[in-house]
Design a protein around this motif. Sequence first.
Motif, short mmCIF file in Angstrom:
data_model
loop_
_atom_site.label_atom_id
_atom_site.label_comp_id
_atom_site.label_asym_id
_atom_site.label_seq_id
_atom_site.Cartn_x
_atom_site.Cartn_y
_atom_site.Cartn_z
N THR A 18 0.84 -1.22 0.00
CA THR A 18 0.00 0.00 0.00
C THR A 18 0.87 1.26 0.00
O THR A 18 2.05 1.19 0.33
CB THR A 18 -0.88 0.08 1.27
OG1 THR A 18 -0.01 0.05 2.39
CG2 THR A 18 -1.89 -1.04 1.36
N THR A 40 -2.92 7.13 -1.17
CA THR A 40 -4.02 6.93 -2.11
C THR A 40 -4.75 8.24 -2.36
O THR A 40 -5.34 8.43 -3.42
CB THR A 40 -5.04 5.94 -1.47
OG1 THR A 40 -4.32 4.83 -0.97
CG2 THR A 40 -6.09 5.48 -2.45
N HIS A 49 -7.63 1.12 5.39
CA HIS A 49 -7.66 1.64 4.01
C HIS A 49 -9.05 1.49 3.41
O HIS A 49 -9.56 2.41 2.76
CB HIS A 49 -6.67 0.88 3.14
CG HIS A 49 -5.37 1.58 3.04
ND1 HIS A 49 -5.12 2.55 2.11
CD2 HIS A 49 -4.25 1.47 3.78
CE1 HIS A 49 -3.90 3.00 2.29
NE2 HIS A 49 -3.35 2.37 3.31
N LYS A 62 -11.37 4.54 2.11
CA LYS A 62 -11.86 4.66 0.72
C LYS A 62 -13.36 4.87 0.71
O LYS A 62 -13.89 5.68 -0.05
CB LYS A 62 -11.50 3.40 -0.07
CG LYS A 62 -10.08 3.43 -0.58
CD LYS A 62 -9.83 2.29 -1.54
CE LYS A 62 -8.33 2.15 -1.77
NZ LYS A 62 -7.89 0.78 -1.89
#
Length: 439
Positions: free
Chosen positions: A13, A16, A188, A192
């Motif tokens: 990861t 993002t 995560h 998101k």
Amino acid sequence: MPITEKSIWLSHTGPTFDALTGDLETEIAIIGGGITGVSAAYRLKEKGADFALLERGSIAGGSTGHSMGALVPGIEQEDIWQSIAKCGRARTEFVWRATGEAISQIRNLSTRLGIECDFVPGPAFDVVDRPSNLKFLEREHAAAEDCGVETSILDAKQIRERLAVGDTVVGALKYEKCAQMDPAAFVHGLAKEIHKSTGSIFERTNVDKIKSEKGGFMLETDSGAVRARKVIVATESYTGQLGVLKNRIVALRENALATERLDDDSMKALGMKNALVWNMARDYYFMRTTTDGRVMIDGGGTLSSSQSDAPNPKRIASTYSVLVKLFPSLRGREIEFAWSGRMAVPLRPVPVVNRIIRMLAGVIEVRPSMPLVEQAGSRVISMPFLGACSGNPDMLCSAGYIGHGLPLGFLGGRVMAEMSLGEVTETTDALLRAYSGHG
Ligand SMILES: Cc1cc2nc3c(=O)[nH]c(=O)nc-3n(C[C@H](O)[C@H](O)[C@H](O)COP(=O)(O)OP(=O)(O)OC[C@H]3O[C@@H](n4cnc5c(N)ncnc54)[C@H](O)[C@@H]3O)c2cc1C
């Protein structure tokens, strides 16, 4: 095989979300994108509130992504018997129930939102390798029974039938209703989901300073000013750097490793699939397996002011030797991942002592197993912090979970979100009282 010097959860990861560019006005600013901050953000999204989350690195890049991903109810600062002795059975029952429910909520949320985070329920074993320690297991088992926490004692023969532990292990206490997951994947996934509908998560956005001003706060970041009526501080071991809970948190750095993959037969023979194992001998060590067949261990923490999450080769070697002593069939297995991470240890308000501890931690390796530190431990360490900072109800903080921060952070985030909206539920109220019950 070269060792990857990165947390196993973070190897796939990276950032993002965009960094903040320019100034921003919001109702509630959340600082920190670990499980605490993201859990707070998710609760605020559920409530339809206006908020922005500012993370200086990447989501889950702090303690959360460097953790073992174990979900165990309770608070690290105290065993069940200690909690009963200090604060009574009702409070102990409540804390175990609330943290147990936090684990169920993590499971339900990941299922409902389709977050692939390898959530697996399973038991935990506290294994001991000194006959003199068996009496501690019995005391904890009796206290657990008293509080309705499901546990059982296993003698040397029974634990060896369940786990492939070496001859040194003389018994264990088994806790039901624990679980494990990939903590970075969970956080995560949640981030998101939040960002999809709110666009309110910013990575690579460091908050340098929190300033009070008329009607709220001004947060100075490297890319703009954020004005907010309320602030949620979710920065765990870094909290003191923002001038919040100054001198009340010291970082404990632990080293962790994950082995190469084991084939199904070796994993089955080990008996560790879906189980958590910890061992208190000298320093505290914690073990689990991953769904792709690796064995992980962390422990041997030292109080440290270091900012680097690089592993310490000496500590990785000693941690590996604890692993193969407890599970001899793992001898010769290669280490594929090694890293270190910071836990936050909350200190009682004793400024002089705290300053000495923090100063020493910056100069020498202070280990909690050192006799003097061990003696001082319960007098110096406080319960986790939760609630208003310095009496200001518009600035909330939850921190100081030591090694139990995944359920506690998830719970703390939700509670702070509700408090920031002026909602104090029965659970919030009971939790605030439970934490402030002592220290
Ligand atoms: C090796 C290790 C193993 C562990 N194992 C377990 C376990 O198995 N089970 C368990 O329950 N707990 C475990 N823990 C503890 C657990 O990981 C933490 O308590 C928990 O993740 C804390 O979450 P958090 O969101 O409060 O903090 P963090 O995850 O540290 O998040 C705080 C975030 O704030 C950000 N930040 C800091 N300062 C600023 C700033 N000024 N501006 C913007 N952002 C900032 C940081 O970059 C970070 O991402 C472990 C910890 C370690 C180190």
